[in-house]
Design a protein around this motif. Sequence first.
Motif, PDB file in Angstrom:
ATOM      1  N   VAL A   1       1.864  -2.024   4.291  1.00 43.49           N
ATOM      2  CA  VAL A   1       1.689  -0.861   3.433  1.00 43.49           C
ATOM      3  C   VAL A   1       0.706   0.119   4.057  1.00 43.49           C
ATOM      4  CG1 VAL A   1       2.148  -2.167   1.313  1.00 43.49           C
ATOM      5  CG2 VAL A   1      -0.209  -1.824   2.062  1.00 43.49           C
ATOM      6  N   SER A   2       0.803   1.348   3.624  1.00 41.21           N
ATOM      7  CA  SER A   2      -0.245   2.343   3.815  1.00 41.21           C
ATOM      8  C   SER A   2      -0.494   2.937   2.442  1.00 41.21           C
ATOM      9  CB  SER A   2       0.189   3.428   4.802  1.00 41.21           C
ATOM     10  OG  SER A   2      -0.784   4.468   4.850  1.00 41.21           O
ATOM     11  N   SER A   3      -1.704   2.783   1.948  1.00 44.66           N
ATOM     12  CA  SER A   3      -2.040   3.214   0.594  1.00 44.66           C
ATOM     13  C   SER A   3      -3.014   4.393   0.646  1.00 44.66           C
ATOM     14  CB  SER A   3      -2.680   2.059  -0.188  1.00 44.66           C
ATOM     15  OG  SER A   3      -3.152   2.511  -1.440  1.00 44.66           O
ATOM     16  N   PRO A   4      -2.920   5.294  -0.317  1.00 45.69           N
ATOM     17  CA  PRO A   4      -3.873   6.411  -0.359  1.00 45.69           C
ATOM     18  C   PRO A   4      -5.276   5.986  -0.766  1.00 45.69           C
ATOM     19  CG  PRO A   4      -2.476   6.458  -2.298  1.00 45.69           C
ATOM     20  CD  PRO A   4      -1.917   5.395  -1.401  1.00 45.69           C
ATOM     21  N   LYS A   5      -5.428   4.719  -1.183  1.00 40.14           N
ATOM     22  CA  LYS A   5      -6.740   4.246  -1.630  1.00 40.14           C
ATOM     23  C   LYS A   5      -7.060   2.886  -1.033  1.00 40.14           C
ATOM     24  CE  LYS A   5      -6.808   6.552  -6.154  1.00 40.14           C
ATOM     25  NZ  LYS A   5      -7.006   6.355  -7.612  1.00 40.14           N
ATOM     26  N   ALA A   6      -8.325   2.701  -0.677  1.00 39.51           N
ATOM     27  CA  ALA A   6      -8.810   1.367  -0.343  1.00 39.51           C
ATOM     28  C   ALA A   6      -9.128   0.630  -1.639  1.00 39.51           C
ATOM     29  CB  ALA A   6     -10.055   1.465   0.526  1.00 39.51           C
ATOM     30  N   GLY A   7      -9.193  -0.689  -1.561  1.00 41.79           N
ATOM     31  CA  GLY A   7      -9.532  -1.479  -2.736  1.00 41.79           C
ATOM     32  C   GLY A   7      -8.447  -2.459  -3.106  1.00 41.79           C
ATOM     33  N   ILE A   8      -8.570  -3.042  -4.287  1.00 46.99           N
ATOM     34  CA  ILE A   8      -7.665  -4.095  -4.728  1.00 46.99           C
ATOM     35  C   ILE A   8      -6.317  -3.532  -5.177  1.00 46.99           C
ATOM     36  CG2 ILE A   8      -7.295  -5.913  -6.445  1.00 46.99           C
ATOM     37  CD1 ILE A   8     -10.284  -6.431  -6.385  1.00 46.99           C
TER      38      ILE A   8
ATOM     39  N   SER B   1      -8.679   0.089   4.385  1.00 47.23           N
ATOM     40  CA  SER B   1      -8.779   1.482   4.825  1.00 47.23           C
ATOM     41  C   SER B   1      -7.628   2.288   4.248  1.00 47.23           C
ATOM     42  CB  SER B   1      -8.749   1.574   6.354  1.00 47.23           C
ATOM     43  OG  SER B   1      -9.825   0.865   6.931  1.00 47.23           O
ATOM     44  N   ALA B   2      -7.946   3.398   3.607  1.00 46.25           N
ATOM     45  CA  ALA B   2      -6.911   4.252   3.032  1.00 46.25           C
ATOM     46  C   ALA B   2      -6.089   4.909   4.130  1.00 46.25           C
ATOM     47  CB  ALA B   2      -7.553   5.321   2.153  1.00 46.25           C
ATOM     48  N   ASN B   3      -4.814   5.160   3.813  1.00 53.30           N
ATOM     49  CA  ASN B   3      -3.902   5.881   4.705  1.00 53.30           C
ATOM     50  C   ASN B   3      -3.802   5.254   6.096  1.00 53.30           C
ATOM     51  OD1 ASN B   3      -3.412   7.970   2.690  1.00 53.30           O
ATOM     52  ND2 ASN B   3      -5.467   8.715   3.178  1.00 53.30           N
ATOM     53  N   THR B   4      -3.813   3.925   6.110  1.00 52.79           N
ATOM     54  CA  THR B   4      -3.754   3.158   7.349  1.00 52.79           C
ATOM     55  C   THR B   4      -2.759   2.015   7.184  1.00 52.79           C
ATOM     56  OG1 THR B   4      -6.081   3.657   7.790  1.00 52.79           O
ATOM     57  CG2 THR B   4      -5.103   1.845   9.028  1.00 52.79           C
ATOM     58  N   ALA B   5      -1.955   1.780   8.213  1.00 55.06           N
ATOM     59  CA  ALA B   5      -1.006   0.668   8.154  1.00 55.06           C
ATOM     60  C   ALA B   5      -1.757  -0.657   8.155  1.00 55.06           C
ATOM     61  CB  ALA B   5      -0.057   0.721   9.337  1.00 55.06           C
ATOM     62  N   GLU B   6      -1.493  -1.490   7.144  1.00 51.59           N
ATOM     63  CA  GLU B   6      -2.099  -2.820   7.059  1.00 51.59           C
ATOM     64  C   GLU B   6      -1.020  -3.818   6.645  1.00 51.59           C
ATOM     65  OE1 GLU B   6      -5.991  -3.303   5.239  1.00 51.59           O
ATOM     66  OE2 GLU B   6      -6.151  -1.116   5.020  1.00 51.59           O
ATOM     67  N   GLU B   7      -1.046  -4.972   7.284  1.00 50.78           N
ATOM     68  CA  GLU B   7      -0.089  -6.038   6.984  1.00 50.78           C
ATOM     69  C   GLU B   7      -0.763  -7.119   6.151  1.00 50.78           C
ATOM     70  OE1 GLU B   7       3.142  -7.823   9.793  1.00 50.78           O
ATOM     71  OE2 GLU B   7       1.386  -9.128   9.930  1.00 50.78           O
ATOM     72  N   PHE B   8      -0.041  -7.620   5.168  1.00 54.80           N
ATOM     73  CA  PHE B   8      -0.588  -8.627   4.267  1.00 54.80           C
ATOM     74  C   PHE B   8       0.392  -9.793   4.123  1.00 54.80           C
ATOM     75  CE2 PHE B   8      -2.447  -4.590   3.046  1.00 54.80           C
ATOM     76  CZ  PHE B   8      -3.800  -4.904   2.958  1.00 54.80           C
ATOM     77  N   THR B   9      -0.163 -10.962   3.846  1.00 53.07           N
ATOM     78  CA  THR B   9       0.631 -12.154   3.575  1.00 53.07           C
ATOM     79  C   THR B   9       0.159 -12.781   2.275  1.00 53.07           C
ATOM     80  OG1 THR B   9       0.972 -12.588   5.927  1.00 53.07           O
ATOM     81  CG2 THR B   9       1.325 -14.423   4.421  1.00 53.07           C
ATOM     82  N   VAL B  10       1.109 -13.077   1.405  1.00 56.72           N
ATOM     83  CA  VAL B  10       0.818 -13.655   0.097  1.00 56.72           C
ATOM     84  C   VAL B  10       1.674 -14.909  -0.079  1.00 56.72           C
ATOM     85  CG1 VAL B  10       1.062 -13.322  -2.402  1.00 56.72           C
ATOM     86  CG2 VAL B  10       0.132 -11.479  -0.991  1.00 56.72           C
TER      87      VAL B  10
ATOM     88  N   ASN C   1      -1.389  12.007  -3.042  1.00 50.25           N
ATOM     89  CA  ASN C   1      -1.202  10.587  -2.745  1.00 50.25           C
ATOM     90  C   ASN C   1       0.193  10.298  -2.193  1.00 50.25           C
ATOM     91  OD1 ASN C   1      -3.725  10.259  -3.790  1.00 50.25           O
ATOM     92  ND2 ASN C   1      -3.112   9.035  -5.562  1.00 50.25           N
ATOM     93  N   ASN C   2       0.225   9.553  -1.095  1.00 48.59           N
ATOM     94  CA  ASN C   2       1.459   9.021  -0.532  1.00 48.59           C
ATOM     95  C   ASN C   2       1.289   7.527  -0.320  1.00 48.59           C
ATOM     96  OD1 ASN C   2       2.819  11.543  -0.277  1.00 48.59           O
ATOM     97  ND2 ASN C   2       1.683  11.954   1.615  1.00 48.59           N
ATOM     98  N   PHE C   3       2.246   6.742  -0.798  1.00 51.26           N
ATOM     99  CA  PHE C   3       2.242   5.294  -0.610  1.00 51.26           C
ATOM    100  C   PHE C   3       3.448   4.927   0.237  1.00 51.26           C
ATOM    101  CE2 PHE C   3       3.486   0.971  -1.930  1.00 51.26           C
ATOM    102  CZ  PHE C   3       2.289   0.290  -1.724  1.00 51.26           C
ATOM    103  N   TYR C   4       3.232   4.095   1.261  1.00 53.89           N
ATOM    104  CA  TYR C   4       4.295   3.704   2.176  1.00 53.89           C
ATOM    105  C   TYR C   4       4.443   2.179   2.155  1.00 53.89           C
ATOM    106  CZ  TYR C   4       3.515   8.376   4.204  1.00 53.89           C
ATOM    107  OH  TYR C   4       3.365   9.732   4.399  1.00 53.89           O
ATOM    108  N   LEU C   5       5.703   1.715   2.208  1.00 57.04           N
ATOM    109  CA  LEU C   5       5.990   0.278   2.184  1.00 57.04           C
ATOM    110  C   LEU C   5       7.092  -0.031   3.181  1.00 57.04           C
ATOM    111  CD1 LEU C   5       5.787  -2.574   0.792  1.00 57.04           C
ATOM    112  CD2 LEU C   5       7.563  -1.755  -0.780  1.00 57.04           C
ATOM    113  N   THR C   6       6.918  -1.117   3.953  1.00 57.20           N
ATOM    114  CA  THR C   6       7.959  -1.568   4.879  1.00 57.20           C
ATOM    115  C   THR C   6       7.678  -3.006   5.300  1.00 57.20           C
ATOM    116  OG1 THR C   6       9.243  -0.959   6.851  1.00 57.20           O
ATOM    117  CG2 THR C   6       6.844  -0.813   7.021  1.00 57.20           C
TER     118      THR C   6
END
Length: 374
Positions: A144-151, A173-182, A239-244
């Motif tokens: 994801v890339s989210s417009p906001k940092a945090g939970i 970090s806001a507006n930054t590509a980050e990968e997560f595993t759940v 705000n722009n939210f990205y998902l892939t």
Amino acid sequence: MSKLNVNSIDKESGSTLTLGGSGTTVNVSNMVPDVALSNRNLIINGAMNVAQRGTQTGQGGSNVYSAVDRWEFVTNSAARVTTSQDTSGLGNFSNTLKIDCTTADTSIAVSDQAGIRTKLESQDLQHLLWGTASAKTLTLRFTVSSPKAGIHCVQAYNRDAGYSYVQEFTVTSANTAEEFTVTIPGDTSNGFANDNGTGLEICFPLHNGTNWQTTSGSWQSGNFFSTSNQQNLLDDVANNFYLTGVQLEVGDTATPFEHRSYGEELSLCQRYFYKWIYTGLSDQFNFYSPHSPAQVTAGLPNSSAICPMTFPVTMRATPTVTKYGTWAVSNCSQPTIPGASATNFILQAAATSTAAIATYPNTSDDLIDASAEL
């Protein structure tokens, strides 16, 4: 030559296993686990490569499918968004689903909710053995890339049983590509029906009122999307939210993303939605009539001709088929769609003379789509 037959070999520590005195090693971390080598990813279009609908503007107020196939914008709030397939790249992926907030909602009522979700058929989940003591754990990985940092949160919802599992993750970090595993534990108490209805939903909430909030990390009765810590990602038109890169697979370890060919992914998507578009050519359809020219001229007993059309794949269920635009016609009325099944539909046109009938789309607004979405 000697042969050694064993049931298993365990390493003491580290990621390599040494075989023989010559020091030959095997990278244990790359060894394939006891899961399928292909078809691991239960998510269709997780790399956001298929976007039959194209950019969708003014979405909001009710649930509607986004620009990218298999991903639905689910909402009842005042926020409005434009959804599109963004091709600028995010992390290791070329395409993303972009959620562009165009009307902000800064005052979230208790019943307000908004999110991006995908749905999986119940019959495709039988191997998970949920509802039994052998229920299998799932691992969800996404970028994801989210417009906001945090939970932030992600939800797994067993639609058949009405149980939710919400897990928090933290964007650093806001507006930054980050990968997560759940990790999603298998539900030993609640299984899935064995049918073509919705079994499991995966949802990424964008904001939620208190009616949709719960605690993180356990299966609970009810449809809950997030915890109270979820960020409001639709409170500003900037705000722009990205998902892939969404992959859901059996096991407690994330494996490399399963990239499918575009053709294979498109075929999977067309089970749920098919869009036939204007090609720029005068593609005429092969109409035929069960009546003689004289009967057609006299209007007896039915002065219409039909053209059977076959879907490229069998759809999930009998779809809703819709024709758009004003088509070019010759010796007939505008075509209609009197019937459909999961495998085909009928295009029908009323004859206006005994001459050959022809009709075809002649602008980009002339198209047909068929929806059998969950």
